[in-house]
Motif scaffolding. Sequence first.
Motif, PDB file in Angstrom:
ATOM      1  N   VAL A 220      11.196 -20.953   8.183  1.00 31.04           N
ATOM      2  CA  VAL A 220      10.600 -21.134   9.515  1.00 31.04           C
ATOM      3  C   VAL A 220      10.920 -19.947  10.424  1.00 31.04           C
ATOM      4  CG1 VAL A 220      10.584 -22.558  11.604  1.00 31.04           C
ATOM      5  CG2 VAL A 220      10.699 -23.654   9.364  1.00 31.04           C
ATOM      6  N   CYS A 221       9.875 -19.437  11.118  1.00 31.19           N
ATOM      7  CA  CYS A 221      10.085 -18.461  12.189  1.00 31.19           C
ATOM      8  C   CYS A 221       9.198 -18.873  13.375  1.00 31.19           C
ATOM      9  CB  CYS A 221       9.817 -17.032  11.717  1.00 31.19           C
ATOM     10  SG  CYS A 221       8.112 -16.672  11.237  1.00 31.19           S
ATOM     11  N   LEU A 222       8.943 -17.960  14.283  1.00 24.96           N
ATOM     12  CA  LEU A 222       8.168 -18.305  15.478  1.00 24.96           C
ATOM     13  C   LEU A 222       6.665 -18.341  15.187  1.00 24.96           C
ATOM     14  CD1 LEU A 222       8.053 -18.765  18.558  1.00 24.96           C
ATOM     15  CD2 LEU A 222       8.231 -16.288  18.859  1.00 24.96           C
ATOM     16  N   GLY A 223       6.138 -17.250  14.640  1.00 27.98           N
ATOM     17  CA  GLY A 223       4.688 -17.147  14.474  1.00 27.98           C
ATOM     18  C   GLY A 223       4.161 -17.476  13.090  1.00 27.98           C
TER      19      GLY A 223
ATOM     20  N   ASP B 211      13.170 -10.065  14.997  1.00 32.89           N
ATOM     21  CA  ASP B 211      11.717 -10.222  14.929  1.00 32.89           C
ATOM     22  C   ASP B 211      11.057  -8.839  14.942  1.00 32.89           C
ATOM     23  OD1 ASP B 211       9.092 -10.937  15.153  1.00 32.89           O
ATOM     24  OD2 ASP B 211       9.502 -12.594  16.510  1.00 32.89           O
ATOM     25  N   PRO B 212      10.376  -8.451  13.847  1.00 34.12           N
ATOM     26  CA  PRO B 212       9.786  -7.102  13.764  1.00 34.12           C
ATOM     27  C   PRO B 212       8.460  -6.996  14.517  1.00 34.12           C
ATOM     28  CG  PRO B 212       9.289  -8.293  11.761  1.00 34.12           C
ATOM     29  CD  PRO B 212      10.106  -9.226  12.623  1.00 34.12           C
ATOM     30  N   TRP B 213       7.952  -8.130  15.011  1.00 36.23           N
ATOM     31  CA  TRP B 213       6.646  -8.192  15.699  1.00 36.23           C
ATOM     32  C   TRP B 213       6.586  -7.211  16.868  1.00 36.23           C
ATOM     33  CZ3 TRP B 213       1.804 -10.284  15.773  1.00 36.23           C
ATOM     34  CH2 TRP B 213       1.179 -10.479  17.004  1.00 36.23           C
ATOM     35  N   TYR B 214       7.674  -7.149  17.632  1.00 36.38           N
ATOM     36  CA  TYR B 214       7.674  -6.349  18.848  1.00 36.38           C
ATOM     37  C   TYR B 214       7.890  -4.856  18.553  1.00 36.38           C
ATOM     38  CZ  TYR B 214       8.198 -11.089  20.516  1.00 36.38           C
ATOM     39  OH  TYR B 214       8.009 -12.430  20.730  1.00 36.38           O
TER      40      TYR B 214
HETATM   41  P1  4NP Z   1       7.375 -14.047  13.397  1.00 34.48           P
HETATM   42  O1  4NP Z   1       6.959 -12.914  14.454  1.00 34.48           O
HETATM   43  O2  4NP Z   1       8.002 -15.174  14.169  1.00 34.48           O
HETATM   44  O3  4NP Z   1       8.364 -13.358  12.505  1.00 34.48           O
HETATM   45  O4  4NP Z   1       6.110 -14.442  12.679  1.00 34.48           O
HETATM   46  C1  4NP Z   1       6.133 -13.158  15.552  1.00 34.48           C
HETATM   47  C2  4NP Z   1       4.777 -13.258  15.380  1.00 34.48           C
HETATM   48  C3  4NP Z   1       3.959 -13.456  16.487  1.00 34.48           C
HETATM   49  C4  4NP Z   1       4.516 -13.572  17.748  1.00 34.48           C
HETATM   50  C5  4NP Z   1       5.882 -13.486  17.904  1.00 34.48           C
HETATM   51  C6  4NP Z   1       6.688 -13.280  16.818  1.00 34.48           C
HETATM   52  N1  4NP Z   1       3.689 -13.752  18.881  1.00 34.48           N
HETATM   53  O5  4NP Z   1       4.211 -13.725  20.005  1.00 34.48           O
HETATM   54  O6  4NP Z   1       2.476 -13.978  18.721  1.00 34.48           O
END
Ligand code: 4NP
Length: 159
Positions: free
Chosen positions: A6-9, A123-126
Amino acid sequence: MKVLMVCLGNICRSPLAEGILQHKADEQNLGWEIDSAGTGSWHTGEAPHRLSQKIARNHGIDISHLRARQFRKEDMLNFDKVYVMDNENYNDVRRMSGNLFDENKVDLILNVLHPNRNEEVPDPWYVNTDAAFEEVFQMLDEAGEAIIKNNQSTIFDNQ
Ligand code: 4NP
């Protein structure tokens, strides 16, 4: 063994964690079922992030078929273990599971490497670079190796 990541996105970290552990379990014919979910619903139905797919492919793992879904409280019943990436995920899973929350099933994934330290997978998203996704891959690869090893030693201990 059924494991939920489980993660955020559910598009960056947890699909990588799912692909890595499924790959390792399949290599050893363990018959494990791995799945992943996000605490948020923004990306439901989407394939993993382009860089998660790329880094996984660089390591011989195809995650292109995975599709994001949101965590639901029934997951707490349907899985043997739920590994979360960070403390926010942990708190969200606890809140969303309500009276089905089982603290024995849920843990931060890096606690399999460093018990009780509560370290987080960033989180690598940012950051959005190959290097950030590669760093996450390495953490999850090490953790996946430990999950399988720990489980095998548990089976051995019980014999
Ligand atoms: P994840 O990363 O939790 O590793 O999948 C993210 C994906 C999308 C977002 C944030 C974190 N978002 O804000 O949309």
